[in-house]
Write an enzyme that holds these catalytic residues in place. Structure first.
Site, mmCIF file in Angstrom:
data_model
loop_
_atom_site.group_PDB
_atom_site.id
_atom_site.type_symbol
_atom_site.label_atom_id
_atom_site.label_comp_id
_atom_site.label_asym_id
_atom_site.label_seq_id
_atom_site.Cartn_x
_atom_site.Cartn_y
_atom_site.Cartn_z
ATOM 1 N N TRP A 64 1.095 -4.604 -2.796
ATOM 2 C CA TRP A 64 0.373 -5.854 -2.504
ATOM 3 C C TRP A 64 -0.808 -5.643 -1.559
ATOM 4 O O TRP A 64 -1.540 -6.585 -1.260
ATOM 5 C CB TRP A 64 1.341 -6.907 -1.928
ATOM 6 C CG TRP A 64 2.446 -7.300 -2.857
ATOM 7 C CD1 TRP A 64 2.634 -6.872 -4.149
ATOM 8 C CD2 TRP A 64 3.525 -8.204 -2.588
ATOM 9 N NE1 TRP A 64 3.754 -7.447 -4.687
ATOM 10 C CE2 TRP A 64 4.325 -8.276 -3.751
ATOM 11 C CE3 TRP A 64 3.906 -8.961 -1.469
ATOM 12 C CZ2 TRP A 64 5.477 -9.068 -3.831
ATOM 13 C CZ3 TRP A 64 5.060 -9.751 -1.546
ATOM 14 C CH2 TRP A 64 5.827 -9.801 -2.715
ATOM 15 N N LYS A 65 -0.972 -4.431 -1.093
ATOM 16 C CA LYS A 65 -2.092 -4.099 -0.196
ATOM 17 C C LYS A 65 -2.175 -5.110 0.956
ATOM 18 O O LYS A 65 -1.146 -5.580 1.420
ATOM 19 C CB LYS A 65 -3.400 -4.003 -0.998
ATOM 20 C CG LYS A 65 -3.250 -3.056 -2.196
ATOM 21 C CD LYS A 65 -4.544 -2.621 -2.796
ATOM 22 C CE LYS A 65 -4.256 -1.662 -3.944
ATOM 23 N NZ LYS A 65 -5.459 -1.121 -4.546
ATOM 24 N N HIS A 71 -2.004 6.985 -0.193
ATOM 25 C CA HIS A 71 -2.811 6.161 -1.096
ATOM 26 C C HIS A 71 -4.290 6.478 -0.867
ATOM 27 O O HIS A 71 -4.704 6.737 0.273
ATOM 28 C CB HIS A 71 -2.525 4.672 -0.841
ATOM 29 C CG HIS A 71 -3.137 3.794 -1.886
ATOM 30 N ND1 HIS A 71 -4.469 3.467 -1.871
ATOM 31 C CD2 HIS A 71 -2.607 3.208 -2.989
ATOM 32 C CE1 HIS A 71 -4.731 2.708 -2.932
ATOM 33 N NE2 HIS A 71 -3.617 2.532 -3.630
ATOM 34 N N GLU A 121 -6.809 4.698 -0.639
ATOM 35 C CA GLU A 121 -7.489 3.855 0.367
ATOM 36 C C GLU A 121 -7.194 4.360 1.776
ATOM 37 O O GLU A 121 -8.040 4.276 2.668
ATOM 38 C CB GLU A 121 -7.069 2.384 0.175
ATOM 39 C CG GLU A 121 -7.725 1.791 -1.075
ATOM 40 C CD GLU A 121 -6.932 0.696 -1.767
ATOM 41 O OE1 GLU A 121 -5.998 0.140 -1.163
ATOM 42 O OE2 GLU A 121 -7.254 0.396 -2.938
ATOM 43 N N GLU A 158 -3.035 8.619 -9.283
ATOM 44 C CA GLU A 158 -3.946 7.483 -9.226
ATOM 45 C C GLU A 158 -5.392 7.981 -9.173
ATOM 46 O O GLU A 158 -5.898 8.316 -8.095
ATOM 47 C CB GLU A 158 -3.658 6.642 -7.980
ATOM 48 C CG GLU A 158 -2.279 6.026 -7.975
ATOM 49 C CD GLU A 158 -2.283 4.683 -7.240
ATOM 50 O OE1 GLU A 158 -1.837 3.705 -7.830
ATOM 51 O OE2 GLU A 158 -2.763 4.625 -6.099
ATOM 52 N N GLY A 172 -8.551 -0.550 -8.758
ATOM 53 C CA GLY A 172 -9.231 -1.813 -8.455
ATOM 54 C C GLY A 172 -10.547 -2.002 -9.181
ATOM 55 O O GLY A 172 -11.331 -2.879 -8.843
ATOM 56 N N SER A 218 -5.681 0.125 -12.172
ATOM 57 C CA SER A 218 -6.012 -0.936 -13.127
ATOM 58 C C SER A 218 -4.982 -1.096 -14.248
ATOM 59 O O SER A 218 -5.345 -1.330 -15.407
ATOM 60 C CB SER A 218 -7.416 -0.721 -13.706
ATOM 61 O OG SER A 218 -8.379 -0.806 -12.667
ATOM 62 N N GLY A 269 -1.493 -2.421 -8.443
ATOM 63 C CA GLY A 269 -2.116 -3.140 -7.334
ATOM 64 C C GLY A 269 -2.350 -4.591 -7.727
ATOM 65 O O GLY A 269 -1.443 -5.417 -7.708
ATOM 66 N N GLY A 270 -3.577 -4.900 -8.125
ATOM 67 C CA GLY A 270 -3.991 -6.278 -8.418
ATOM 68 C C GLY A 270 -3.010 -7.074 -9.274
ATOM 69 O O GLY A 270 -2.694 -8.223 -8.948
HETATM 70 P P1 PGA Z 1 -5.015 -1.564 -8.978
HETATM 71 O O1 PGA Z 1 -4.485 -0.712 -7.730
HETATM 72 O O2 PGA Z 1 -3.835 -1.763 -9.911
HETATM 73 O O3 PGA Z 1 -5.500 -2.849 -8.397
HETATM 74 O O4 PGA Z 1 -6.090 -0.757 -9.623
HETATM 75 C C1 PGA Z 1 -3.618 0.366 -7.909
HETATM 76 C C2 PGA Z 1 -3.250 0.957 -6.578
HETATM 77 O O5 PGA Z 1 -4.063 0.930 -5.657
HETATM 78 O O6 PGA Z 1 -2.129 1.468 -6.418
#
Ligand code: PGA
Length: 260
Positions: A13-14, A99, A101, A171, A177, A217, A238-239
């Protein structure tokens, strides 16, 4: 997806959701469950502040809870950090480590990934360790070299018994994202390669049982074709995990790929 490995669908969920919103989302996921989900491992990964509330909300179901990062020390003067002990106490069984990020904005390196992974394992948390290439690395044909280097510096330093408790997550950074997922062939190429590296380092049995997720994604409409690849064992989402409906739809597609 191979029948030998139980699919894992983890929703990261970031930095979204207040505690109240997190509770609502977890409740909606619980409401959407039926017996068919028993064949998968579902993991919700809220921000730190909502871990306890989400854990309470899913208690009595098979849904597990994870955290998005962890520090390697058990306790001490490390302002702003969270220890594996604290995550365990709050109800986590999983933790995402490395991750992209974290690597991009917060100085995570393969060495810190290694230390965090060991600390998580030491406290009974299952690490979900992320790795992947940048767009530039992919376009210059360096993807597999990059993956190999990342794994050798972090995960492959582990003893076999420790490694067997880790979940891997490929990833590609350009797919996170962006709405531009790796094609099933692109994901499979890297994930099959990853499994072959695991086989050379730890042997065939370890490779056969290693769980390798794809992330970047993932949506309900691309999950089935990705999950049909033999080395894609589930997803780090993620999203699309921010809505119960799309998260569960992705899990259903992953289960369908096992049945087909
Ligand atoms: P995303 O993110 O599905 O929004 O691309 C994936 C993730 O960061 O694990």
């Amino acid at each position: 997806m191979a029948a030998l490995r139980k699919p894992v669908i983890a929703g990261n969920w970031k930095m979204y959701k207040t505690i109240a919103e997190a509770k609502e989302l977890a409740e909606a996921v619980v409401r959407g469950l039926d017996n068919s989900f028993g064949a998968a491992t579902l993991i919700l990964i809220p921000p730190f502040t909502a871990i306890q509330e989400v854990k309470r909300t899913v208690s009595g179901t098979a849904i597990a809870v994870g955290a998005q990062d962890v520090f390697w020390e058990e306790k001490g003067a490390f302002t702003g950090e969270i220890s594996p002990l604290q995550l365990k106490e709050a109800g986590c069984d999983f933790v995402v480590i490395g991750h992209s990020e974290r690597r991009q904005y917060f100085g995570e390196t393969d060495e810190t990934v290694r230390k965090k992974t060991l600390a998580a394992l030491c406290h009974g948390l299952t690490p979900i360790v992320c790795f992947g290439e940048t767009l530039e690395e992919r376009e210059s044909g360096r993807t597999l070299d990059r993956i190999k280097a990342q794994l050798e510096l972090s995960l492959f330093t582990l003893e076999e018994a420790d490694f067997s408790r880790v979940v891997l997550a490929y990833e590609p950074i350009w797919a996170i994202g962006t709405g531009r997922n790796a094609t099933p062939e692109q994901a499979e190429e890297v994930q099959a390669f990853t499994r072959s590296l695991v086989a050379s380092r730890y042997g065939k049995t370890a490779a056969d049982y290693a769980i390798i997720l794809y992330g970047g994604s993932v949506k309900p409409n691309n999950a089935l074709s990705l999950a049909r690849e033999k080395d894609v064992d589930g997803f780090l989402v993620g999203g699309a995990s921010l809505e119960a409906e799309s998260f569960l739809a992705i899990a259903r597609e992953a289960l369908r790929a096992v049945r087909d």
